[in-house]
Write a protein that holds these residues in place. Structure first.
Motif, short mmCIF file in Angstrom:
data_model
loop_
_atom_site.label_atom_id
_atom_site.label_comp_id
_atom_site.label_asym_id
_atom_site.label_seq_id
_atom_site.Cartn_x
_atom_site.Cartn_y
_atom_site.Cartn_z
N SER A 126 0.83 -0.98 -0.13
CA SER A 126 -0.08 -0.09 0.04
C SER A 126 0.88 1.43 0.03
O SER A 126 1.93 1.30 0.27
N LEU A 127 0.28 2.20 -0.45
CA LEU A 127 1.10 3.67 -0.39
C LEU A 127 1.37 4.09 0.90
O LEU A 127 2.68 4.36 1.21
N GLY A 128 0.50 3.69 1.89
CA GLY A 128 0.84 4.10 3.26
C GLY A 128 2.09 3.30 3.82
O GLY A 128 3.08 3.86 4.55
N ASP A 129 2.24 2.16 3.63
CA ASP A 129 3.48 1.21 4.09
C ASP A 129 4.73 1.64 3.40
O ASP A 129 5.62 1.73 3.85
N ALA A 130 4.48 1.94 1.86
CA ALA A 130 5.53 2.28 1.13
C ALA A 130 6.15 3.85 1.59
O ALA A 130 7.39 3.93 1.75
N ALA A 131 5.11 4.80 2.01
CA ALA A 131 5.75 5.86 2.44
C ALA A 131 6.53 5.82 3.86
O ALA A 131 7.35 6.48 4.16
N SER A 132 5.89 4.77 4.71
CA SER A 132 6.46 4.85 6.09
C SER A 132 7.80 4.25 6.16
O SER A 132 8.65 4.34 6.93
N ASN A 133 8.04 3.58 4.90
CA ASN A 133 9.43 2.90 4.52
C ASN A 133 10.36 3.45 3.45
O ASN A 133 11.01 2.96 2.97
N VAL A 173 -3.11 17.00 4.31
CA VAL A 173 -2.17 16.98 5.88
C VAL A 173 -2.39 15.35 6.03
O VAL A 173 -3.39 14.74 6.37
N ASP A 174 -1.05 14.74 6.10
CA ASP A 174 -1.05 13.09 6.17
C ASP A 174 -1.44 12.98 7.77
O ASP A 174 -0.97 13.29 8.91
N ASP A 175 -2.62 12.20 7.94
CA ASP A 175 -3.17 11.84 9.05
C ASP A 175 -2.14 11.05 10.26
O ASP A 175 -2.16 11.10 11.18
N SER A 176 -1.31 10.38 9.55
CA SER A 176 -0.19 9.55 10.31
C SER A 176 0.80 10.16 10.92
O SER A 176 1.48 9.80 11.85
N ASN A 177 1.25 11.48 10.43
CA ASN A 177 2.16 12.30 10.82
C ASN A 177 2.17 13.84 11.03
O ASN A 177 2.71 14.35 11.53
N GLY A 178 0.64 14.22 10.56
CA GLY A 178 0.46 15.55 10.67
C GLY A 178 1.31 16.49 9.74
O GLY A 178 1.24 17.83 9.74
N ARG A 225 -7.10 16.37 6.96
CA ARG A 225 -6.43 15.17 7.53
C ARG A 225 -6.86 14.17 6.76
O ARG A 225 -8.05 13.55 7.21
N LEU A 226 -6.02 13.47 5.94
CA LEU A 226 -6.36 12.17 5.41
C LEU A 226 -5.25 11.26 5.40
O LEU A 226 -3.95 11.60 5.59
N THR A 227 -5.52 9.95 5.24
CA THR A 227 -4.50 9.07 5.02
C THR A 227 -3.88 9.17 3.60
O THR A 227 -4.76 9.86 2.46
N VAL A 228 -2.74 8.64 3.11
CA VAL A 228 -2.31 8.57 1.70
C VAL A 228 -3.38 8.03 0.76
O VAL A 228 -3.67 8.57 -0.25
N GLU A 229 -3.92 6.78 1.21
CA GLU A 229 -4.80 6.23 0.44
C GLU A 229 -5.98 7.05 0.06
O GLU A 229 -6.52 7.18 -1.06
N GLU A 230 -6.41 7.80 0.98
CA GLU A 230 -7.74 8.66 0.94
C GLU A 230 -7.44 9.55 0.12
O GLU A 230 -8.34 10.14 -0.79
N ALA A 231 -6.30 10.26 0.23
CA ALA A 231 -5.65 11.59 -0.71
C ALA A 231 -5.72 10.96 -1.97
O ALA A 231 -5.97 11.92 -2.98
N VAL A 232 -5.03 9.95 -2.28
CA VAL A 232 -5.07 9.30 -3.81
C VAL A 232 -6.49 9.18 -4.25
O VAL A 232 -6.66 9.46 -5.61
N ASP A 233 -7.37 8.65 -3.57
CA ASP A 233 -8.70 8.49 -4.03
C ASP A 233 -9.64 9.92 -4.29
O ASP A 233 -10.28 9.80 -5.53
N GLN A 234 -9.38 10.72 -3.66
CA GLN A 234 -9.88 12.19 -4.16
C GLN A 234 -9.14 12.76 -5.04
O GLN A 234 -9.89 13.25 -5.97
#
Length: 210
Positions: free
Chosen positions: A107-114, A183-188, A162-171
């Motif tokens: 997922s994009l979220g996992d990729a971004a965190s790494n 604004v990334d919900d995981s880190n602000g 404030r969205l997750t990366v996945e939600e931002a891509v959907d929008q």
């Protein structure tokens, strides 16, 4: 789904209203939670009829707002093109959600965190991020000393979401843009997702501590 049609410098006939309403049946099946289907029609130039009409479509519901617009020789042509773009964006977003459920995918979220290790995405350098944030021209890859400077720069402000990366891509997909600020919900952090080739996306985040 409630249908609202507004005309600017152009007549909205009963025939056009019926035509628009007949097209909403397919969207109601694809978007059961959609509440309103707004269509704005405007004449591009009364002095030059060949310029035709512009149609803007906005769908509002419990999820992200979906938009598309197009110009055509008349309001029917312009509507059909904009309507086709709406269908394409809705289907693309649905296909992307189904693709995310596949096994063995990152997922994009996992990729971004790494730091995007192993997925073929290289985050922009801090100098590039600062240049974009300050409205400075950014050198393009392979152009040496040449820089890209847009002829027209438009400025807009939007409320921070404030969205997750996945939600931002959907929008981003649903409004048909090549990028989306959030604004990334995981880190602000203030971030932007952007479209790459195919189904690939990138994320740029601003480090407030830098």
């Amino acid at each position: 789904m409630d249908v609202h049609i507004h005309g600017r410098n152009v007549d909205i006939t009963d025939r056009f209203e019926s035509y628009v309403e007949s097209k909403t049946e397919k969207l109601e099946a694809l978007l059961p939670k959609a509440q309103t289907f707004n269509v704005k029609v405007s004449r591009l130039s009364d002095k030059s009829p060949k310029h035709g009409d512009r149609v803007e479509i906005t769908i509002v519901g419990s999820g992200p707002v979906i938009r598309a617009e197009s110009s055509g020789s008349d309001k029917y042509t312009a509507f059909d093109i904009a309507y086709g773009r709406i269908l394409e964006r809705v289907r693309r977003a649905k296909d992307r959600r189904q693709d995310r459920r596949g096994k063995g995918r990152t997922s994009l979220g996992d990729a971004a965190s790494n730091d995007f290790s192993g997925v073929g995405i290289t985050p922009a350098s801090l100098d590039t991020v600062n240049a974009v944030a300050n409205g400075q021209p950014v050198a393009q890859a392979g152009e040496g000393d040449d820089v890209y400077t847009p002829v027209v720069i438009r400025s807009k402000e939007f409320p921070a979401a404030r969205l997750t990366v996945e939600e931002a891509v959907d929008q981003m997909e649903l409004v048909g843009h090549d990028f989306f600020l959030f604004v990334d919900d995981s880190n602000g952090r203030s971030s932007v997702v952007y479209r790459r080739k195919g189904w690939n996306y990138g994320v740029i985040s601003l480090d407030d501590a830098a």
